[in-house]
Scaffold this motif. Sequence first.
Motif, PDB file in Angstrom:
ATOM      1  N   PRO A  66      -9.819   8.882   9.505  1.00 60.44           N
ATOM      2  CA  PRO A  66     -10.745   8.482   8.441  1.00 60.44           C
ATOM      3  C   PRO A  66     -10.272   7.252   7.674  1.00 60.44           C
ATOM      4  O   PRO A  66     -11.060   6.605   7.002  1.00 60.44           O
ATOM      5  N   VAL A  67      -8.986   6.963   7.758  1.00 59.24           N
ATOM      6  CA  VAL A  67      -8.494   5.807   7.017  1.00 59.24           C
ATOM      7  C   VAL A  67      -8.500   4.614   7.947  1.00 59.24           C
ATOM      8  O   VAL A  67      -7.846   4.614   8.982  1.00 59.24           O
ATOM      9  N   GLY A  98      -4.358  16.621   2.471  1.00 65.27           N
ATOM     10  CA  GLY A  98      -5.105  15.413   2.127  1.00 65.27           C
ATOM     11  C   GLY A  98      -4.207  14.194   1.985  1.00 65.27           C
ATOM     12  O   GLY A  98      -2.976  14.298   1.957  1.00 65.27           O
ATOM     13  N   VAL A  99      -4.861  13.045   1.895  1.00 69.45           N
ATOM     14  CA  VAL A  99      -4.163  11.762   1.848  1.00 69.45           C
ATOM     15  C   VAL A  99      -4.730  10.905   0.729  1.00 69.45           C
ATOM     16  O   VAL A  99      -5.948  10.881   0.508  1.00 69.45           O
ATOM     17  N   GLN A 100      -3.845  10.220   0.027  1.00 74.12           N
ATOM     18  CA  GLN A 100      -4.295   9.149  -0.861  1.00 74.12           C
ATOM     19  C   GLN A 100      -3.759   7.838  -0.293  1.00 74.12           C
ATOM     20  O   GLN A 100      -2.544   7.692  -0.105  1.00 74.12           O
ATOM     21  N   TRP A 101      -4.687   6.922  -0.010  1.00 80.54           N
ATOM     22  CA  TRP A 101      -4.296   5.623   0.540  1.00 80.54           C
ATOM     23  C   TRP A 101      -4.554   4.602  -0.548  1.00 80.54           C
ATOM     24  O   TRP A 101      -5.692   4.282  -0.847  1.00 80.54           O
ATOM     25  N   GLN A 152      -8.409   4.928  -1.340  1.00 81.64           N
ATOM     26  CA  GLN A 152      -9.251   5.901  -0.649  1.00 81.64           C
ATOM     27  C   GLN A 152      -8.588   7.255  -0.795  1.00 81.64           C
ATOM     28  O   GLN A 152      -7.380   7.377  -0.606  1.00 81.64           O
ATOM     29  N   GLU A 153      -9.406   8.247  -1.131  1.00 78.16           N
ATOM     30  CA  GLU A 153      -8.882   9.602  -1.252  1.00 78.16           C
ATOM     31  C   GLU A 153      -9.537  10.417  -0.145  1.00 78.16           C
ATOM     32  O   GLU A 153     -10.754  10.479  -0.085  1.00 78.16           O
ATOM     33  N   ILE A 154      -8.724  11.017   0.706  1.00 76.34           N
ATOM     34  CA  ILE A 154      -9.274  11.713   1.875  1.00 76.34           C
ATOM     35  C   ILE A 154      -8.828  13.161   1.823  1.00 76.34           C
ATOM     36  O   ILE A 154      -7.629  13.456   1.896  1.00 76.34           O
ATOM     37  N   SER A 155      -9.802  14.073   1.698  1.00 77.78           N
ATOM     38  CA  SER A 155      -9.451  15.486   1.629  1.00 77.78           C
ATOM     39  C   SER A 155      -9.141  16.016   3.035  1.00 77.78           C
ATOM     40  O   SER A 155      -9.515  15.411   4.048  1.00 77.78           O
ATOM     41  N   ALA A 156      -8.467  17.160   3.079  1.00 76.03           N
ATOM     42  CA  ALA A 156      -7.951  17.712   4.338  1.00 76.03           C
ATOM     43  C   ALA A 156      -9.030  17.823   5.418  1.00 76.03           C
ATOM     44  O   ALA A 156      -8.793  17.484   6.584  1.00 76.03           O
ATOM     45  N   GLU A 157     -10.233  18.266   5.026  1.00 75.97           N
ATOM     46  CA  GLU A 157     -11.247  18.504   6.066  1.00 75.97           C
ATOM     47  C   GLU A 157     -11.789  17.218   6.673  1.00 75.97           C
ATOM     48  O   GLU A 157     -12.436  17.245   7.731  1.00 75.97           O
ATOM     49  N   LYS A 158     -11.511  16.088   6.056  1.00 75.39           N
ATOM     50  CA  LYS A 158     -11.975  14.812   6.626  1.00 75.39           C
ATOM     51  C   LYS A 158     -10.977  14.215   7.621  1.00 75.39           C
ATOM     52  O   LYS A 158     -11.223  13.176   8.228  1.00 75.39           O
ATOM     53  N   GLU A 207       0.868  -1.172   0.000  1.00 73.52           N
ATOM     54  CA  GLU A 207       0.000   0.000   0.000  1.00 73.52           C
ATOM     55  C   GLU A 207       0.911   1.230   0.000  1.00 73.52           C
ATOM     56  O   GLU A 207       1.966   1.219   0.642  1.00 73.52           O
ATOM     57  N   THR A 208       0.532   2.271  -0.733  1.00 70.30           N
ATOM     58  CA  THR A 208       1.276   3.525  -0.653  1.00 70.30           C
ATOM     59  C   THR A 208       0.343   4.592  -0.073  1.00 70.30           C
ATOM     60  O   THR A 208      -0.812   4.691  -0.463  1.00 70.30           O
ATOM     61  N   VAL A 209       0.886   5.362   0.873  1.00 70.82           N
ATOM     62  CA  VAL A 209       0.096   6.390   1.550  1.00 70.82           C
ATOM     63  C   VAL A 209       0.763   7.739   1.299  1.00 70.82           C
ATOM     64  O   VAL A 209       1.875   7.983   1.770  1.00 70.82           O
ATOM     65  N   THR A 210       0.107   8.583   0.520  1.00 73.52           N
ATOM     66  CA  THR A 210       0.666   9.886   0.154  1.00 73.52           C
ATOM     67  C   THR A 210      -0.032  10.961   0.977  1.00 73.52           C
ATOM     68  O   THR A 210      -1.260  11.041   0.976  1.00 73.52           O
ATOM     69  N   TYR A 211       0.745  11.761   1.686  1.00 75.22           N
ATOM     70  CA  TYR A 211       0.211  12.814   2.562  1.00 75.22           C
ATOM     71  C   TYR A 211       0.842  14.129   2.130  1.00 75.22           C
ATOM     72  O   TYR A 211       2.058  14.275   2.157  1.00 75.22           O
ATOM     73  N   MET A 212       0.006  15.068   1.707  1.00 73.42           N
ATOM     74  CA  MET A 212       0.522  16.334   1.183  1.00 73.42           C
ATOM     75  C   MET A 212       0.415  17.454   2.221  1.00 73.42           C
ATOM     76  O   MET A 212      -0.616  17.599   2.891  1.00 73.42           O
TER      77      MET A 212
END
Length: 286
Positions: A167-168, A92-95, A136-142, A66-71
Amino acid sequence: MAHARSIAKLFTSRETMEGAGVRLHRAFGYHTIPDFDPFLMFDDFRADRPEDYLAGFPWHPHRGIETVTYMLEGTVEHGDSMGHVGNVDAGGVQWMTAGSGIIHQEMPKPINGRMGGFQLWVNLPRAHKMMDPWYQEISAEKIPLVRLPGGIQIRVISGRIGDTAGPVNPVIADMEYLDVSLDPDSSFTHAVKPGSMAAAYVISGSGRFDQQSKDDLVNRSVVLYGQEGETIGIHAGSQGVRFLLFSGKPLREPIAWGGPIVMNTQEELEQAFSDYEHDRFIRKKS
Ligand code: FE2
């Protein structure tokens, strides 16, 4: 009384080149196996100069991880073999669970001249390496921000602080991923599960990361905690400190690692590269 873990290994992330010519800092990776198990790699691609990142990470495959990208700043434009197209924006994060296979591209872009983020690779256990890919794509406010007394702020990406869950919810990995900011001279104590590994990566300010430390650790310090003890304790220096904290249950499985593909055996790795060469990498759903 809870016993605090001590630092087992301490070093600094190292500059390296990846993708089509992205200059980044690797906190840990191939050469640190198995210290960070169940995590494989952690890259810090914060950069000031666009020429250090604009080449990006054009189309490439992943399997078994799994790759977890956090900007933090800027954005990453991405597209993949499942037909997803989108952006991972600041905060935000892309998991992304590659499972049996995904082919994607990830292209960092500045916003207002700024770009910076991190990518963590989480290993998948043998039983799940060939699971269906998804993300899963998680925007900053989540991503909840928990404020604790004493000048502590925590963005909970994965795991739980008190009643607040991130959220993840990793389907497979038993892990937590926190972005912790401490006010100047404040302290943070955090319980870690018995048997889990815990690590921290400093992203700004400075602080002491165990009771024995005399020196404050600064930006790009990598802390690997020992297994003994139920908590970790961090004390911020006079400027405060911000760090990423991850912990997880080690898989303790053999690792066969070839670039973006991580399997358990050499045969599985060869199979993956042969699948990729012969256009069989992406499993069609029946
Ligand atoms: Fe990738």
